[in-house]
Design a protein around this motif. Sequence first.
Motif, PDB file in Angstrom:
ATOM      1  N   SER A 107       0.829  -1.200   0.000  1.00 16.83           N
ATOM      2  CA  SER A 107       0.000   0.000   0.000  1.00 16.83           C
ATOM      3  C   SER A 107       0.867   1.255   0.000  1.00 16.83           C
ATOM      4  O   SER A 107       2.043   1.218   0.333  1.00 16.83           O
ATOM      5  CB  SER A 107      -0.914   0.007   1.227  1.00 16.83           C
ATOM      6  N   CYS A 108       0.235   2.364  -0.354  1.00 15.18           N
ATOM      7  CA  CYS A 108       0.910   3.654  -0.409  1.00 15.18           C
ATOM      8  C   CYS A 108       1.309   4.089   1.000  1.00 15.18           C
ATOM      9  O   CYS A 108       0.498   4.026   1.929  1.00 15.18           O
ATOM     10  CB  CYS A 108      -0.020   4.684  -1.046  1.00 15.18           C
ATOM     11  N   ALA A 109       2.532   4.547   1.143  1.00 19.70           N
ATOM     12  CA  ALA A 109       3.027   4.988   2.446  1.00 19.70           C
ATOM     13  C   ALA A 109       2.330   6.263   2.919  1.00 19.70           C
ATOM     14  O   ALA A 109       2.262   6.519   4.122  1.00 19.70           O
ATOM     15  CB  ALA A 109       4.537   5.222   2.380  1.00 19.70           C
ATOM     16  N   THR A 110       1.774   7.047   2.009  1.00 18.29           N
ATOM     17  CA  THR A 110       1.132   8.310   2.382  1.00 18.29           C
ATOM     18  C   THR A 110      -0.355   8.122   2.679  1.00 18.29           C
ATOM     19  O   THR A 110      -0.808   8.416   3.780  1.00 18.29           O
ATOM     20  CB  THR A 110       1.313   9.354   1.263  1.00 18.29           C
ATOM     21  N   CYS A 111      -1.111   7.617   1.705  1.00 19.26           N
ATOM     22  CA  CYS A 111      -2.573   7.524   1.874  1.00 19.26           C
ATOM     23  C   CYS A 111      -3.039   6.165   2.374  1.00 19.26           C
ATOM     24  O   CYS A 111      -4.201   5.990   2.704  1.00 19.26           O
ATOM     25  CB  CYS A 111      -3.286   7.881   0.569  1.00 19.26           C
ATOM     26  N   ARG A 112      -2.155   5.187   2.424  1.00 19.45           N
ATOM     27  CA  ARG A 112      -2.433   3.831   2.906  1.00 19.45           C
ATOM     28  C   ARG A 112      -3.383   3.035   2.013  1.00 19.45           C
ATOM     29  O   ARG A 112      -3.847   1.965   2.395  1.00 19.45           O
ATOM     30  CB  ARG A 112      -2.982   3.832   4.345  1.00 19.45           C
ATOM     31  N   ASN A 113      -3.697   3.550   0.821  1.00 16.74           N
ATOM     32  CA  ASN A 113      -4.539   2.790  -0.100  1.00 16.74           C
ATOM     33  C   ASN A 113      -3.769   1.594  -0.629  1.00 16.74           C
ATOM     34  O   ASN A 113      -2.589   1.714  -0.976  1.00 16.74           O
ATOM     35  CB  ASN A 113      -5.002   3.655  -1.273  1.00 16.74           C
ATOM     36  N   ARG A 114      -4.447   0.432  -0.671  1.00 20.13           N
ATOM     37  CA  ARG A 114      -3.824  -0.776  -1.218  1.00 20.13           C
ATOM     38  C   ARG A 114      -3.665  -0.625  -2.713  1.00 20.13           C
ATOM     39  O   ARG A 114      -4.542  -0.109  -3.401  1.00 20.13           O
ATOM     40  CB  ARG A 114      -4.716  -1.992  -0.950  1.00 20.13           C
ATOM     41  N   LEU A 115      -2.542  -1.099  -3.210  1.00 24.69           N
ATOM     42  CA  LEU A 115      -2.303  -1.101  -4.641  1.00 24.69           C
ATOM     43  C   LEU A 115      -2.685  -2.467  -5.195  1.00 24.69           C
ATOM     44  O   LEU A 115      -2.393  -3.496  -4.587  1.00 24.69           O
ATOM     45  CB  LEU A 115      -0.840  -0.791  -4.931  1.00 24.69           C
ATOM     46  N   MET A 116      -3.342  -2.454  -6.308  1.00 25.73           N
ATOM     47  CA  MET A 116      -3.844  -3.677  -6.928  1.00 25.73           C
ATOM     48  C   MET A 116      -3.013  -3.985  -8.181  1.00 25.73           C
ATOM     49  O   MET A 116      -2.375  -3.095  -8.731  1.00 25.73           O
ATOM     50  CB  MET A 116      -5.309  -3.487  -7.329  1.00 25.73           C
ATOM     51  N   PRO A 117      -3.056  -5.238  -8.653  1.00 27.18           N
ATOM     52  CA  PRO A 117      -2.351  -5.555  -9.900  1.00 27.18           C
ATOM     53  C   PRO A 117      -2.803  -4.598 -11.009  1.00 27.18           C
ATOM     54  O   PRO A 117      -3.990  -4.368 -11.195  1.00 27.18           O
ATOM     55  CB  PRO A 117      -2.771  -6.996 -10.198  1.00 27.18           C
ATOM     56  N   GLY A 118      -1.844  -4.038 -11.701  1.00 30.28           N
ATOM     57  CA  GLY A 118      -2.127  -3.090 -12.770  1.00 30.28           C
ATOM     58  C   GLY A 118      -2.013  -1.636 -12.343  1.00 30.28           C
ATOM     59  O   GLY A 118      -1.890  -0.753 -13.186  1.00 30.28           O
ATOM     60  N   ASP A 119      -2.053  -1.363 -11.030  1.00 28.80           N
ATOM     61  CA  ASP A 119      -1.908   0.012 -10.545  1.00 28.80           C
ATOM     62  C   ASP A 119      -0.481   0.493 -10.766  1.00 28.80           C
ATOM     63  O   ASP A 119       0.473  -0.254 -10.581  1.00 28.80           O
ATOM     64  CB  ASP A 119      -2.217   0.114  -9.045  1.00 28.80           C
ATOM     65  N   ARG A 120      -0.354   1.752 -11.116  1.00 27.68           N
ATOM     66  CA  ARG A 120       0.983   2.352 -11.247  1.00 27.68           C
ATOM     67  C   ARG A 120       1.405   2.843  -9.867  1.00 27.68           C
ATOM     68  O   ARG A 120       0.585   3.312  -9.084  1.00 27.68           O
ATOM     69  CB  ARG A 120       0.935   3.485 -12.253  1.00 27.68           C
ATOM     70  N   PHE A 121       2.702   2.708  -9.590  1.00 21.78           N
ATOM     71  CA  PHE A 121       3.215   3.134  -8.299  1.00 21.78           C
ATOM     72  C   PHE A 121       4.657   3.582  -8.460  1.00 21.78           C
ATOM     73  O   PHE A 121       5.267   3.392  -9.502  1.00 21.78           O
ATOM     74  CB  PHE A 121       3.104   2.009  -7.253  1.00 21.78           C
ATOM     75  N   HIS A 122       5.174   4.172  -7.410  1.00 24.58           N
ATOM     76  CA  HIS A 122       6.560   4.633  -7.383  1.00 24.58           C
ATOM     77  C   HIS A 122       7.238   3.973  -6.197  1.00 24.58           C
ATOM     78  O   HIS A 122       6.673   3.900  -5.106  1.00 24.58           O
ATOM     79  CB  HIS A 122       6.626   6.159  -7.254  1.00 24.58           C
ATOM     80  N   TYR A 123       8.437   3.484  -6.423  1.00 29.11           N
ATOM     81  CA  TYR A 123       9.213   2.814  -5.383  1.00 29.11           C
ATOM     82  C   TYR A 123      10.444   3.673  -5.151  1.00 29.11           C
ATOM     83  O   TYR A 123      11.350   3.717  -5.984  1.00 29.11           O
ATOM     84  CB  TYR A 123       9.592   1.407  -5.864  1.00 29.11           C
ATOM     85  N   ILE A 124      10.460   4.404  -4.042  1.00 29.57           N
ATOM     86  CA  ILE A 124      11.521   5.366  -3.772  1.00 29.57           C
ATOM     87  C   ILE A 124      12.186   5.018  -2.446  1.00 29.57           C
ATOM     88  O   ILE A 124      11.546   5.025  -1.394  1.00 29.57           O
ATOM     89  CB  ILE A 124      10.963   6.804  -3.729  1.00 29.57           C
ATOM     90  N   ASN A 125      13.465   4.685  -2.500  1.00 31.31           N
ATOM     91  CA  ASN A 125      14.234   4.335  -1.300  1.00 31.31           C
ATOM     92  C   ASN A 125      13.530   3.296  -0.438  1.00 31.31           C
ATOM     93  O   ASN A 125      13.457   3.420   0.778  1.00 31.31           O
ATOM     94  CB  ASN A 125      14.535   5.589  -0.471  1.00 31.31           C
ATOM     95  N   GLY A 126      12.988   2.270  -1.067  1.00 28.74           N
ATOM     96  CA  GLY A 126      12.347   1.185  -0.341  1.00 28.74           C
ATOM     97  C   GLY A 126      10.931   1.472   0.113  1.00 28.74           C
ATOM     98  O   GLY A 126      10.333   0.674   0.824  1.00 28.74           O
ATOM     99  N   THR A 127      10.363   2.595  -0.292  1.00 29.10           N
ATOM    100  CA  THR A 127       9.009   2.970   0.124  1.00 29.10           C
ATOM    101  C   THR A 127       8.108   3.032  -1.099  1.00 29.10           C
ATOM    102  O   THR A 127       8.506   3.523  -2.157  1.00 29.10           O
ATOM    103  CB  THR A 127       9.024   4.336   0.835  1.00 29.10           C
ATOM    104  N   ILE A 128       6.886   2.545  -0.938  1.00 26.78           N
ATOM    105  CA  ILE A 128       5.915   2.491  -2.031  1.00 26.78           C
ATOM    106  C   ILE A 128       4.968   3.683  -1.935  1.00 26.78           C
ATOM    107  O   ILE A 128       4.426   3.983  -0.859  1.00 26.78           O
ATOM    108  CB  ILE A 128       5.108   1.181  -1.964  1.00 26.78           C
ATOM    109  N   PHE A 129       4.753   4.350  -3.066  1.00 26.92           N
ATOM    110  CA  PHE A 129       3.808   5.464  -3.143  1.00 26.92           C
ATOM    111  C   PHE A 129       2.874   5.229  -4.321  1.00 26.92           C
ATOM    112  O   PHE A 129       3.319   4.770  -5.380  1.00 26.92           O
ATOM    113  CB  PHE A 129       4.538   6.797  -3.363  1.00 26.92           C
ATOM    114  N   CYS A 130       1.593   5.590  -4.141  1.00 21.66           N
ATOM    115  CA  CYS A 130       0.675   5.517  -5.272  1.00 21.66           C
ATOM    116  C   CYS A 130       1.034   6.625  -6.255  1.00 21.66           C
ATOM    117  O   CYS A 130       1.842   7.514  -5.950  1.00 21.66           O
ATOM    118  CB  CYS A 130      -0.776   5.623  -4.814  1.00 21.66           C
TER     119      CYS A 130
END
Length: 159
Positions: A107-130
Amino acid sequence: MVNSQASGVPSAPRSCAGCGGKIADRFLLFSMERYWHTRCLKCSCCQAQLGDIGTTCYSKGGMILCRSDYIRLFGHSGACSACGQSIPANEMVMRAQGNVYHLKCFSCATCRNRLMPGDRFHYINGTIFCEHDRPGAALLSSHLPPLQSSSVLTDQKVC
């Protein structure tokens, strides 16, 4: 996993845990408290004969795995990279940059929304962001044209 050579002393033939047949071969393997023909102890995923590729094998959830398939399926530790808890062998997982996550933990480290298959995300310094909560996204969008902002930080897609 132990590779044993039958000694000169006759003993009762052992049964192979893989095929159930008697082991009369010169060499046999002993793994997970059972005996195996060298041809029968195979990785459940890639079917590699484990005696041929090393001296270790892994077992989880009833599967026998080579090192590379174990790491591919369960990560280096067999634990979720977010919560640190064990991931059961039959559980679906999400992956990013070689890390493995429970579905609920990806899930996103900021909004805590779960990311689903197909969702775009950013992986920055070991942290996931939507896509919307990437650090610096507001700054980028106010200073750069929309087409350039997507190329500044690499987007990834969940498989």
